[in-house]
Design an enzyme around this catalytic site. Structure first.
Site, PDB file in Angstrom:
ATOM      1  N   HIS A 188       4.000  -1.070   1.300  1.00 39.94           N
ATOM      2  CA  HIS A 188       2.833  -0.227   1.580  1.00 39.94           C
ATOM      3  C   HIS A 188       2.920   1.087   0.810  1.00 39.94           C
ATOM      4  O   HIS A 188       1.938   1.510   0.175  1.00 39.94           O
ATOM      5  CB  HIS A 188       2.744   0.060   3.072  1.00 39.94           C
ATOM      6  CG  HIS A 188       1.686   1.061   3.436  1.00 39.94           C
ATOM      7  ND1 HIS A 188       0.376   0.713   3.665  1.00 39.94           N
ATOM      8  CD2 HIS A 188       1.740   2.416   3.576  1.00 39.94           C
ATOM      9  CE1 HIS A 188      -0.336   1.803   3.941  1.00 39.94           C
ATOM     10  NE2 HIS A 188       0.480   2.839   3.895  1.00 39.94           N
ATOM     11  N   GLU A 189       4.078   1.727   0.848  1.00 45.92           N
ATOM     12  CA  GLU A 189       4.228   2.994   0.131  1.00 45.92           C
ATOM     13  C   GLU A 189       4.125   2.796  -1.381  1.00 45.92           C
ATOM     14  O   GLU A 189       3.560   3.638  -2.085  1.00 45.92           O
ATOM     15  CB  GLU A 189       5.555   3.663   0.498  1.00 45.92           C
ATOM     16  CG  GLU A 189       5.701   4.008   1.979  1.00 45.92           C
ATOM     17  CD  GLU A 189       4.540   4.817   2.534  1.00 45.92           C
ATOM     18  OE1 GLU A 189       3.878   5.541   1.760  1.00 45.92           O
ATOM     19  OE2 GLU A 189       4.282   4.716   3.750  1.00 45.92           O
ATOM     20  N   HIS A 204       0.618   2.769  -2.555  1.00 41.66           N
ATOM     21  CA  HIS A 204       0.075   4.080  -2.923  1.00 41.66           C
ATOM     22  C   HIS A 204       0.435   4.437  -4.360  1.00 41.66           C
ATOM     23  O   HIS A 204      -0.372   5.049  -5.082  1.00 41.66           O
ATOM     24  CB  HIS A 204       0.607   5.151  -1.975  1.00 41.66           C
ATOM     25  CG  HIS A 204       0.052   5.075  -0.594  1.00 41.66           C
ATOM     26  ND1 HIS A 204      -1.305   4.997  -0.336  1.00 41.66           N
ATOM     27  CD2 HIS A 204       0.657   5.085   0.625  1.00 41.66           C
ATOM     28  CE1 HIS A 204      -1.506   4.960   0.973  1.00 41.66           C
ATOM     29  NE2 HIS A 204      -0.327   4.992   1.582  1.00 41.66           N
ATOM     30  N   HIS A 262      -2.109   5.256  -7.363  1.00 45.48           N
ATOM     31  CA  HIS A 262      -1.989   6.440  -8.219  1.00 45.48           C
ATOM     32  C   HIS A 262      -2.004   6.051  -9.689  1.00 45.48           C
ATOM     33  O   HIS A 262      -2.697   6.668 -10.509  1.00 45.48           O
ATOM     34  CB  HIS A 262      -0.687   7.179  -7.879  1.00 45.48           C
ATOM     35  CG  HIS A 262      -0.575   8.522  -8.517  1.00 45.48           C
ATOM     36  ND1 HIS A 262       0.617   9.217  -8.588  1.00 45.48           N
ATOM     37  CD2 HIS A 262      -1.498   9.317  -9.135  1.00 45.48           C
ATOM     38  CE1 HIS A 262       0.417  10.358  -9.200  1.00 45.48           C
ATOM     39  NE2 HIS A 262      -0.847  10.447  -9.545  1.00 45.48           N
TER      40      HIS A 262
END
Length: 228
Positions: free
Chosen positions: A95-96, A99, A103
């Site tokens: 999940h991280e 991100h 980006h």
């Protein structure tokens, strides 16, 4: 109006407690489901598979403190997630990294949220004091102006909460899809990862609802006070 607000506020507080308890329970449950890779290894592979080589993976203290920092390009994983070889750790790490992929691909909601961070930081620092002064002087010209400024600042915080929702949901979708495509999880464990991340998403839903309810209450106070 005040009674209605407190009913809503208490309802949201109860919902927040329920969501938080379920989230903690889900992650403890899925932390008992072993996988072959640790959270750190999952993060490294997901970044590589997406052609991202300029993001650093770090271990930080705390529980569920995991986050991606676009300013420093770091995926920060809590110690349990960083070292854990289980479904919960894989889900959080992916999940991280979702991100980080957002980006790298200029995902517009993330870009907008990142742009709002300095303004939200300023708003969060001063909004309580400005609204308090506005409420104490409510009904006077100065009080109405201060409360209106406070409402504007709180509206920015609310918008930030609302923008966070699609950012988090999209990161979870990227994570779950990649975990299965990369063979990290099978059909059964993919469902577990998805369930864990869905539980986490509800925390952002509750936060957004709470912000909206509070903003609406301040607006009603302003409208009532400005008519006096």
């Amino acid at each position: 109006m005040t009674i209605l607000y407190w009913i809503v506020f208490i309802g949201i507080a109860i919902a927040s407690w329920v969501v938080s308890s379920r989230l903690d329970s889900k992650f403890k449950k899925y932390a008992q489901e072993p996988l072959r890779l640790t959270g750190r290894e999952v993060a490294e592979k997901m970044l590589r598979d997406n052609g991202i080589y300029d993001v650093k993976i770090t271990s930080i203290k705390g529980q569920l403190t995991d986050h991606y920092n676009p300013a420093t390009k770091t995926v920060n994983l809590s110690e349990d997630v960083y070292n854990g070889a289980n479904v919960a750790s894989a889900a959080v790490a992916a999940h991280e990294c979702g991100h980080a992929v957002q980006h790298a691909t200029d995902y517009s909601p993330l870009s907008l949220r990142s742009a709002l961070v300095p303004v939200v930081s300023f708003s969060s620092r001063w909004v309580t004091w400005i609204i308090l002064i506005g409420l104490l002087l409510l009904g006077t010209g100065a009080g109405n102006v201060m409360l209106l400024i406070g409402i504007a600042l709180y509206a920015i915080i609310t918008v930030f909460s609302l923008i966070t929702l699609p950012v988090e949901v999209n990161a979870s979708q990227r994570a779950v899809n990649w975990l299965q495509e990369a063979g990290i999880t099978d059909n059964h464990t993919t469902q577990m990862a998805s369930d864990a991340l869905h539980s986490a998403a509800y925390t952002y839903v509750v936060a957004a609802l709470s912000a909206l309810a509070t903003l609406f209450y301040y607006i009603l106070l302003f409208l009532g006070g400005s008519r006096d």
